[in-house]
Structures are given as structure tokens and as C-alpha cells.
Design an enzyme around this catalytic site. Structure first.
Site, PDB file in Angstrom:
ATOM      1  CB  CYS A 160      -0.996   0.098   1.172  1.00 38.27           C
ATOM      2  SG  CYS A 160      -2.515   0.790   0.776  1.00 38.27           S
TER       3      CYS A 160
ATOM      4  CG  HIS B 169      -3.591  -3.483   3.036  1.00 34.32           C
ATOM      5  ND1 HIS B 169      -2.708  -3.038   3.859  1.00 34.32           N
ATOM      6  CD2 HIS B 169      -4.140  -2.417   2.372  1.00 34.32           C
ATOM      7  CE1 HIS B 169      -2.779  -1.786   3.733  1.00 34.32           C
ATOM      8  NE2 HIS B 169      -3.688  -1.360   2.783  1.00 34.32           N
TER       9      HIS B 169
ATOM     10  CD  GLU C  56      -1.387  -5.952   4.897  1.00 39.16           C
ATOM     11  OE1 GLU C  56      -1.215  -6.166   3.853  1.00 39.16           O
ATOM     12  OE2 GLU C  56      -1.376  -4.900   5.462  1.00 39.16           O
TER      13      GLU C  56
HETATM   14  N1  GLN Z   1      -1.803   6.773   2.485  1.00 36.73           N
HETATM   15  C1  GLN Z   1      -1.837   5.834   1.215  1.00 36.73           C
HETATM   16  C2  GLN Z   1      -3.193   6.049   0.476  1.00 36.73           C
HETATM   17  O1  GLN Z   1      -4.334   6.613   1.401  1.00 36.73           O
HETATM   18  C3  GLN Z   1      -1.741   4.573   1.631  1.00 36.73           C
HETATM   19  C4  GLN Z   1      -2.780   3.737   2.599  1.00 36.73           C
HETATM   20  C5  GLN Z   1      -2.386   2.671   3.508  1.00 36.73           C
HETATM   21  O2  GLN Z   1      -1.022   2.364   3.439  1.00 36.73           O
HETATM   22  N2  GLN Z   1      -3.112   1.828   3.674  1.00 36.73           N
HETATM   23  O3  GLN Z   1      -3.443   5.692  -0.532  1.00 36.73           O
END
Ligand code: GLN
Length: 537
Positions: free
Chosen positions: A382, A509, A511
Site C-alpha cells: 500500500c 493488502h 496480509e
Molecule cells: N496513505 C496511502 C493512501 O491513502 C496508503 C494507505 C495505506 O497504506 N493503507 O493511499
């Protein structure tokens, strides 16, 4: 079989592992062939933990249907392999919100809205909701917080009423407490447990099973004493001693007959025996995996729980690859151009963690640069993915000021930009791109190989920003390729540098969906590559 309801409360102290006990009991009932679900009711007022700083409650977990939830739902899924939904995570805020919405619609026909019965009725409705949507034999409800907290009271009143309405065969209260050891007296103390049970009794709840968390073995005499003072039969006073791994807890609880006692108390005669074979195989592999793999976790939250699912996913993949993963937290706030080599020394691979906001960003970019230029296996998740993109734009494409518009709204090279659908959104809570979306993998890519050449996958998300597609060709010309896109929005889900050993970033994600019995393919492949790149002695 009619659905049965098990309520799990905690007393004496927080952090006793109610989530692990709930997940373990769920696992044991599931292993006996029952259809189960586990849900968490949290007494805090936030609608969901999505707006909470990870320092408050650890990681925010995300369900496939897009609910931001407490990290305990991650334990439930990792233990049972059963996907949870928005119905499995409820807070005081959500309860009040729906009651107030009904009131505004005039649904209460002029009544005065009160905690009892309106709030408690809404809690009861939510406790019963999962079983009204699917056939379930057991619904385990974990009540967050500790007995005595002001805000837990409506939840305790709701479970008191439900136990009374459903009767002893269909509802059961389990209370988890702590038995401290006083070194100076060389004694284990049961008084806090007695006091906690008295408090519950004062609220009209008689726990039928007590689980005593302890660092030391509890003698029969001591358990009998607790049984005697708390109106609980001695065989239902179960000790839960500290164990080397949370994954040993189901087996330990079975050895102490937790599942048997629960089934007996709920009037289930001759239940099927649990089939724990694959679980025991996992534990066995875990014990045999003694060789150590050093993996760096580059993030900004210096707290075990902040990256819980990533830690567990790495541990699962380690076990299945025959290694014990030793995770080193590397605080990106303190990474500088001068010390980056030293900070990453000894790591055979790094994970660049998810996150929000400016703090620690430049350190993550330095770590990505070092890893890319030294061919250190790297997994960006992410924000970690976005960091890989920004670093590549700055140092390979030569756009020195490249950034995400999250960090620098004025950047002339907005390689990461806010998603179009997000631009009109002002409210922060529950408005990110959340939950599972499809991703089509590029045939022949490193990522596709990791997914055993599947062409379409589905992964969970939690973000507002995305890769700016107008840069896609330029990235490709310089060797960083898109390996997965969302088929309907064309949003880039995976980028990789195929010429490196393992340099993959995912906007999603992975995970959140690694479980004990089904480790995630990307983590598996990442760990396997780290093992291959271990120096040979
Ligand atoms: N801050 C970034 C976004 O909003 C990544 C978010 C995250 O790592 N969950 O796109």
C-alpha cells in the site's frame, strides 16, 4: 441444531488475549464440524477503528466486504479461515448511530429513547444478526474492554438479557481473568478474579466458565478455590498459561477441555471429536523450523500490534518454507542517507509498510532506494508500494520532486495521485477504497508466478491514492512494470522490477488474507526468495 451463543468477557486487566481465546474456541468448535462465526463488540464510541491512530488500538483490519475493524478479526480469520464481514464488528458508535437514525425517521412512534431498552435491543439484534443471514451452530461474541468500564455496561446488560431469554442450553458466558504471581510472597493471587466475577454477578451475569490467564501453573487446589468462591464448577475453571506461540492456544485449550466443557454445558451430548490434524502439522513444522531469516519491517509505528497481520503473514510463510522469521522493526523516521546501509545491515529482505501522512516518508524512500540499488528483496504494501513508485520516479526517471499528492499536493510529478472517486469526499471515516476488488495479473510477471499463474485474483484494499496511469509507459521503459490492474477501473494494483530478485509492490493488502492453513502466495514467494538469497557459508 439451533444456533447457540457464547459470550466472552474479560476482567482484571486488558490485553489478556480475549481475541486469541475467542479465535481458539472458534477453531475447536469448527474442528468438530460445527458452523461458526466469531464477532467483536467494542464499547468505544468511534463508528469503526478506521480513524484511530494505530498507537490507540493497533492495526486496523479490513474485511473483504470493506469494513474497517478491530485487529481481533484478523485473529478470527487466521485461526478459522472463515471470512468475517461488517456484521462481525460492532462498536457503541455504530449502535447509537443506527438507533439515532431510527429516531430521526420517527420509527419509535413518539417513545423516549433510552439505553434500556433501545440501545440494548439494538445490541441484541446485532448479536443475533449473523445467524439470521446464514445457518450457524455457534456464534461467539467477544465483548471488548474490561468489566467495570463505564461504556461496557449496555453490552453486559444485553448479554444478560439474551442469556435469560435463550436459556442455559443456547447461551453461555465465559469470563477471562488474570491470576497474578507475587514474587515477593511467591504466591499466585486469586482475589482479583473473585472481585471481577463479583462485579459481573452484580450486573446479573453468572459466568459459567472461567479461563484464568497465568504465567505459572495453577494447582487443582487453587482452581477449586476459585470455583468455590465464584459459583463455578471446578472443571469449568480452566487455566491458560503463557505459551511460546498464540497458535498453540487452541491445542492447549483442548487439552484443558475448554471445548468439551462448553459443549457439555450447552447440552450437546456425543459431539464429534475435533479434527486438528492440519493444525498440529502446522505447529509441528513451526517447531522444526529453527533456521532464522532476518526480515526488516520499515515502518513508523514502533508498536507490535501496528503491523500485526504483516507479522503473522511473514511468520506463516516462514513456517511453510522451513524458517523462523525474525522481524526487525526499522523506524523510517530515523533512516538517513548516512545510516541507511547500517540500518538495513543483516536483513535478507525488507517489507515497506502501509501508512498515512508525511512522518517517516523520506526514510522509507531511502530504504527503497538502497534495496533497489543493492538488489535486496523488497515487498512494498500500500503506502510501501507508493514509496517504491516515488523512489523510482525520483532516482531512475530523474523527477527529483516526484511525490504523492498526499505528501505534497503541489508536486509537479504526481506519480501517486488521489483517486478520482475520492476527490469530492470530505468525511474521513469509512470513505477510503475499502475491501476486496478484482485484479488481473499480467501473464509471465513475477507476481503472476507467485500466484501460481492465476490470471485473476481478489485482494483487500484501504487507500485513497493510486498510481498515476499517465506515467505507466515511462516506468515500463525504464524497467518498472505494472503486473496487475483492476479490470474495471484500470487502477494499477501491482508494480515490479523483473530484473531484480524480488522487488514487488502491491496497492492492496495481501496480509489481511494470509491464514494459518493457507499462507498467502505473495508472502510465500517473497520469503522463499529471501531464503534463496541467504549467503551460503
Ligand atoms: N496513505 C496511502 C493512501 O491513502 C496508503 C494507505 C495505506 O497504506 N493503507 O493511499
Amino acid at each position: 441444531m439451533e444456533t447457540r451463543y457464547i459470550f466472552i468477557t474479560g476482567g482484571v486487566a486488558s490485553s489478556l488475549g480475549k481475541g486469541i481465546i475467542s479465535a481458539s474456541l472458534g477453531k475447536l468448535l469448527q474442528a468438530r464440524g460445527y458452523r461458526i462465526t466469531i464477532q467483536k463488540f467494542d464499547p468505544y464510541i468511534n463508528i469503526d477503528p478506521g480513524t484511530l491512530n494505530p498507537y490507540e488500538h493497533g492495526e486496523c483490519y479490513v474485511t473483504a466486504d470493506g469494513m474497517e475493524t478491530d485487529l481481533d478479526l484478523g485473529h478470527y480469520e487466521r485461526f478459522t479461515g472463515i471470512e468475517t464481514t461488517r456484521d462481525n464488528s460492532v462498536t457503541t458508535g455504530r449502535i447509537y448511530l443506527s438507533v439515532i437514525e431510527h429516531e430521526r425517521r420517527g420509527d419509535y412512534l413518539g417513545k423516549t429513547i433510552q439505553v434500556v431498552p433501545h440501545i440494548t435491543d439494538e445490541i441484541k439484534r446485532r448479536i443475533l444478526l449473523n445467524a439470521s443471514k446464514q445457518p450457524l451452530d455457534f456464534v461467539i461474541t467477544e465483548i471488548g474492554g474490561t468489566i467495570g468500564d463505564i461504556e461496557s455496561q449496555p453490552f453486559l446488560e444485553a448479554i444478560r438479557q439474551l442469556r435469560w431469554e435463550l436459556g442455559s442450553q443456547r447461551a453461555l458466558n465465559i469470563h477471562l481473568t488474570y491470576v497474578p504471581y507475587l514474587a515477593a510472597a511467591d504466591e499466585l493471587k486469586t482475589k482479583p478474579t473473585q472481585t471481577s466475577v463479583k462485579q459481573l454477578q452484580g450486573l446479573g451475569i453468572q459466568p459459567e466458565v472461567l479461563i484464568l490467564r497465568t504465567e505459572h501453573y495453577l494447582s487443582d487446589g487453587l482452581r477449586n478455590k476459585v470455583a468455590h468462591f465464584c459459583n463455578v464448577v471446578p472443571e469449568a475453571v480452566i487455566q491458560s498459561q503463557d505459551l511460546p506461540s498464540i497458535y498453540e492456544v487452541p491445542v492447549d485449550m483442548h487439552a484443558h477441555q475448554l471445548d468439551e466443557v462448553v459443549l457439555r454445558k450447552m447440552g450437546i451430548a456425543d459431539p464429534p471429536e475435533p479434527d486438528l490434524k492440519s493444525w498440529l502439522d502446522f505447529l509441528d513444522s513451526r517447531k522444526r523450523a529453527q533456521r532464522v531469516l532476518q526480515i526488516g519491517l520499515v515502518g513508523k509505528y514502533d508498536l507490535q500490534d501496528a503491523y500485526k497481520s504483516i507479522r503473522e503473514s511473514l511468520a506463516h510463510a516462514g513456517t511453510y518454507n522451513g524458517y523462523k522469521v525474525q522481524i526487525h522493526f526499522i523506524n523510517s523516521e530515523f533512516i538517513t542517507p548516512e545510516n541507511v546501509a547500517e540500518q538495513l545491515a543483516g536483513m535478507v529482505g525488507i517489507v515497506i509498510c502501509p501508512g498515512f501522512g508525511q512522518r517517516g516518508i523520506e526514510g522509507k524512500i531511502l530504504a527503497a532506494e538502497y534495496a533497489r540499488t543493492h538488489d535486496l528483496p523488497t515487498f512494498g504494501i500500500c503506502l510501501g508500494f507508493q514509496i517504491m513508485v516515488i523512489e523510482f520516479a525520483r532516482n531512475v526517471l530523474g523527477y527529483r520532486d516526484a511525490n504523492s499528492t498526499e505528501m505534497d499536493p503541489q508536486t509537479p510529478y504526481n506519480v501517486i495521485d488521489m483517486m478520482a472517486e475520492q476527490k469530492h469526499i470530505t468525511l474521513k471515516g469509512g470513505t477510503m477504497r475499502l475491501g476486496a476488488y478484482d485484479c488481473v495479473l499480467s501473464a509471465g510477471s513475477r507476481a503472476a508466478r507467485a500466484y501460481h499463474d492465476q490470471t485473476r485474483i481478489r485482494e483487500r484494499h484501504r487507500h485513497r491514492y493510486e498510481f498515476n496511469n499517465s506515467y505507466r509507459d515511462e516506468f515500463a521503459r525504464y524497467g518498472m512494470l505494472c503486473a496487475g490492474v483492476n479490470p474495471s477501473s484500470d487502477l494499477v494494483e501491482i508494480m515490479e522490477i523483473p530484473s531484480l530478485r524480488w522487488y514487488i509492490g502491491t496497492q492492496f493488502h495481501p496480509e489481511y488474507s494470509s491464514t494459518v492453513l493457507h499462507p498467502h502466495p505473495l508472502f510465500m514467494d517473497f520469503v522463499a526468495t529471501c531464503i534463496k538469497s541467504l549467503p551460503t557459508i
